[in-house]
Design a protein around this motif. Structure first.
Motif, mmCIF file in Angstrom:
data_model
loop_
_atom_site.group_PDB
_atom_site.id
_atom_site.type_symbol
_atom_site.label_atom_id
_atom_site.label_comp_id
_atom_site.label_asym_id
_atom_site.label_seq_id
_atom_site.Cartn_x
_atom_site.Cartn_y
_atom_site.Cartn_z
ATOM 1 N N LEU A 102 -26.266 39.262 -71.459
ATOM 2 C CA LEU A 102 -26.507 40.076 -70.261
ATOM 3 C C LEU A 102 -27.926 39.802 -69.772
ATOM 4 N N TYR A 103 -28.018 39.241 -68.572
ATOM 5 C CA TYR A 103 -29.298 39.030 -67.897
ATOM 6 C C TYR A 103 -29.483 40.238 -66.988
ATOM 7 N N ARG A 104 -30.413 41.127 -67.383
ATOM 8 C CA ARG A 104 -30.521 42.412 -66.693
ATOM 9 C C ARG A 104 -30.989 42.273 -65.251
ATOM 10 N N SER A 109 -33.721 35.334 -68.773
ATOM 11 C CA SER A 109 -33.523 33.886 -68.633
ATOM 12 C C SER A 109 -33.157 33.292 -69.983
ATOM 13 N N VAL A 110 -32.774 32.013 -69.969
ATOM 14 C CA VAL A 110 -32.707 31.259 -71.222
ATOM 15 C C VAL A 110 -33.378 29.906 -70.989
ATOM 16 N N ALA A 111 -34.227 29.522 -71.926
ATOM 17 C CA ALA A 111 -35.007 28.279 -71.819
ATOM 18 C C ALA A 111 -34.131 27.065 -72.104
ATOM 19 N N TRP A 112 -34.627 25.894 -71.793
ATOM 20 C CA TRP A 112 -33.923 24.632 -72.036
ATOM 21 C C TRP A 112 -33.475 24.516 -73.491
ATOM 22 N N HIS A 113 -32.216 24.221 -73.699
ATOM 23 C CA HIS A 113 -31.676 24.043 -75.047
ATOM 24 C C HIS A 113 -30.310 23.375 -74.946
ATOM 25 N N GLY A 114 -29.796 22.862 -76.067
ATOM 26 C CA GLY A 114 -28.390 22.505 -76.208
ATOM 27 C C GLY A 114 -27.798 23.431 -77.253
ATOM 28 N N ALA A 128 -17.322 26.442 -72.742
ATOM 29 C CA ALA A 128 -16.829 26.935 -71.448
ATOM 30 C C ALA A 128 -17.461 28.297 -71.180
ATOM 31 N N ILE A 129 -18.033 28.455 -69.991
ATOM 32 C CA ILE A 129 -18.780 29.669 -69.647
ATOM 33 C C ILE A 129 -18.172 30.325 -68.419
ATOM 34 N N VAL A 130 -17.848 31.604 -68.545
ATOM 35 C CA VAL A 130 -17.424 32.392 -67.392
ATOM 36 C C VAL A 130 -18.607 33.257 -66.978
ATOM 37 N N PRO A 137 -28.947 30.316 -60.700
ATOM 38 C CA PRO A 137 -28.953 28.871 -60.905
ATOM 39 C C PRO A 137 -28.707 28.539 -62.375
ATOM 40 N N PHE A 138 -28.041 27.429 -62.607
ATOM 41 C CA PHE A 138 -27.773 26.923 -63.954
ATOM 42 C C PHE A 138 -28.201 25.461 -63.924
ATOM 43 N N LEU A 139 -29.187 25.124 -64.730
ATOM 44 C CA LEU A 139 -29.782 23.782 -64.680
ATOM 45 C C LEU A 139 -29.347 22.957 -65.876
ATOM 46 N N GLU A 170 -29.563 19.096 -71.965
ATOM 47 C CA GLU A 170 -29.965 20.484 -72.212
ATOM 48 C C GLU A 170 -29.586 21.306 -70.983
ATOM 49 N N HIS A 171 -29.455 22.609 -71.184
ATOM 50 C CA HIS A 171 -29.174 23.495 -70.059
ATOM 51 C C HIS A 171 -30.100 24.707 -70.118
ATOM 52 N N ALA A 172 -30.270 25.363 -68.982
ATOM 53 C CA ALA A 172 -31.169 26.514 -68.885
ATOM 54 C C ALA A 172 -30.733 27.411 -67.733
ATOM 55 N N VAL A 173 -31.027 28.692 -67.859
ATOM 56 C CA VAL A 173 -30.872 29.640 -66.756
ATOM 57 C C VAL A 173 -32.279 30.173 -66.481
ATOM 58 N N PRO A 174 -32.929 29.660 -65.434
ATOM 59 C CA PRO A 174 -34.335 30.016 -65.210
ATOM 60 C C PRO A 174 -34.489 31.412 -64.607
ATOM 61 N N PRO A 181 -27.863 42.215 -62.238
ATOM 62 C CA PRO A 181 -27.391 41.828 -63.568
ATOM 63 C C PRO A 181 -26.312 40.740 -63.525
ATOM 64 N N ARG A 182 -26.360 39.876 -64.528
ATOM 65 C CA ARG A 182 -25.340 38.829 -64.702
ATOM 66 C C ARG A 182 -24.894 38.832 -66.156
ATOM 67 N N ILE A 183 -23.591 38.688 -66.394
ATOM 68 C CA ILE A 183 -23.067 38.509 -67.755
ATOM 69 C C ILE A 183 -22.508 37.105 -67.864
ATOM 70 N N SER A 184 -22.901 36.395 -68.925
ATOM 71 C CA SER A 184 -22.358 35.076 -69.244
ATOM 72 C C SER A 184 -21.454 35.223 -70.460
ATOM 73 N N VAL A 185 -20.243 34.685 -70.352
ATOM 74 C CA VAL A 185 -19.278 34.717 -71.463
ATOM 75 C C VAL A 185 -19.078 33.272 -71.903
ATOM 76 N N GLN A 186 -19.488 32.942 -73.123
ATOM 77 C CA GLN A 186 -19.355 31.560 -73.606
ATOM 78 C C GLN A 186 -18.244 31.453 -74.637
ATOM 79 N N PHE A 187 -17.355 30.508 -74.404
ATOM 80 C CA PHE A 187 -16.260 30.237 -75.340
ATOM 81 C C PHE A 187 -16.579 28.937 -76.071
ATOM 82 N N ARG A 188 -16.516 28.977 -77.407
ATOM 83 C CA ARG A 188 -16.804 27.790 -78.217
ATOM 84 C C ARG A 188 -15.743 27.645 -79.305
ATOM 85 N N VAL A 189 -15.645 26.441 -79.846
ATOM 86 C CA VAL A 189 -14.728 26.212 -80.963
ATOM 87 C C VAL A 189 -15.440 26.597 -82.257
#
Ligand SMILES: O=C(O)CCC(=O)C(=O)O
Ligand SMILES: [Fe+2]
Length: 193
Positions: A102-104, A109-114, A128-130, A137-139, A170-174, A181-189
């Motif tokens: 949850l990005y209030r 934000s989230v910094a550059w990472h994999g 996969a991200i909903v 922005p998503f970089l 790498e990806h980031a949400v600056p 507010p934004r919610i990111s839902v990440q699906f991973r194996v």
């Protein structure tokens, strides 16, 4: 809505070094209700991370549902199963975990990472991200240098990063000056985080 194989292939955007990106706007059904329910019902956690001699709050709230955990909304299980079907030819295994952020506001934000905890560091995978709520922005940028890619993720959009994307990019949400507010839902194996 149709998630046929042809459509999956047609939408995919190849990035360099064996990574790819798949973006579908308006993928999530009834995103308003899902956003409101998750914002309200998830027991969000503010994590702290050690930086040199201080611990600082991570600038977003988190909750992680590992493989087998009960999910906080039935739409998450439905989305996970639909994604497993969509990306089966790439993965040959199901999406199992659900990460929530949850990005209030714009200062979260989230910094550059994999996503390189586990198999993402060595093997091709799909994350996969909903995205729900405010548009952000998503970089993405190649680890080896080169042009970065700027996407915009909005309410109900799906963004899938595949192939080598977690280890070669790498990806980031600056931070942004102004956002709700934004919610990111990440699906991973299993075994990728
Ligand atoms: O906010 C997003 O959609 C990205 C989140 C992310 O990259 C992560 O939690 O690993
Ligand atoms: Fe990530």
């Amino acid at each position: 809505m149709q998630d046929g194989l042809f459509e999956v292939a047609a939408q995919r955007r190849e990035l360099k070094d064996g990574a790819w990106l798949d973006v579908r706007t308006g993928w999530q059904p009834e995103p308003d209700e899902l956003f409101a329910a998750l914002a309200r019902d998830v027991p969000w956690v503010e994590e702290r991370r050690r930086m040199y001699d201080r611990t600082l709050p991570v600038p977003r709230l988190l909750r992680y549902y590992d493989t087998g955990a009960a999910l906080p909304h039935p739409a998450l299980g439905a989305a996970r199963d639909r994604l497993t079907e969509m990306y089966w030819d790439d993965l040959r295994e199901p999406f199992t975990s659900v990460g929530l952020c949850l990005y209030r506001d714009g200062s979260d934000s989230v910094a550059w990472h994999g996503d390189t905890i586990g198999r993402g560091a060595t093997h091709d995978t799909v994350v996969a991200i909903v995205s729900l709520g405010s548009t952000r922005p998503f970089l993405m940028r190649p680890r080896g240098g080169g042009a970065s890619t700027r996407l915009t993720v909005g309410h109900g959009d799906l963004l899938a990063m595949g192939g080598s994307a977690q280890r070669t990019w790498e990806h980031a949400v600056p931070k942004v000056p102004d956002a709700g507010p934004r919610i990111s839902v990440q699906f991973r194996v299993a075994g990728v985080r």
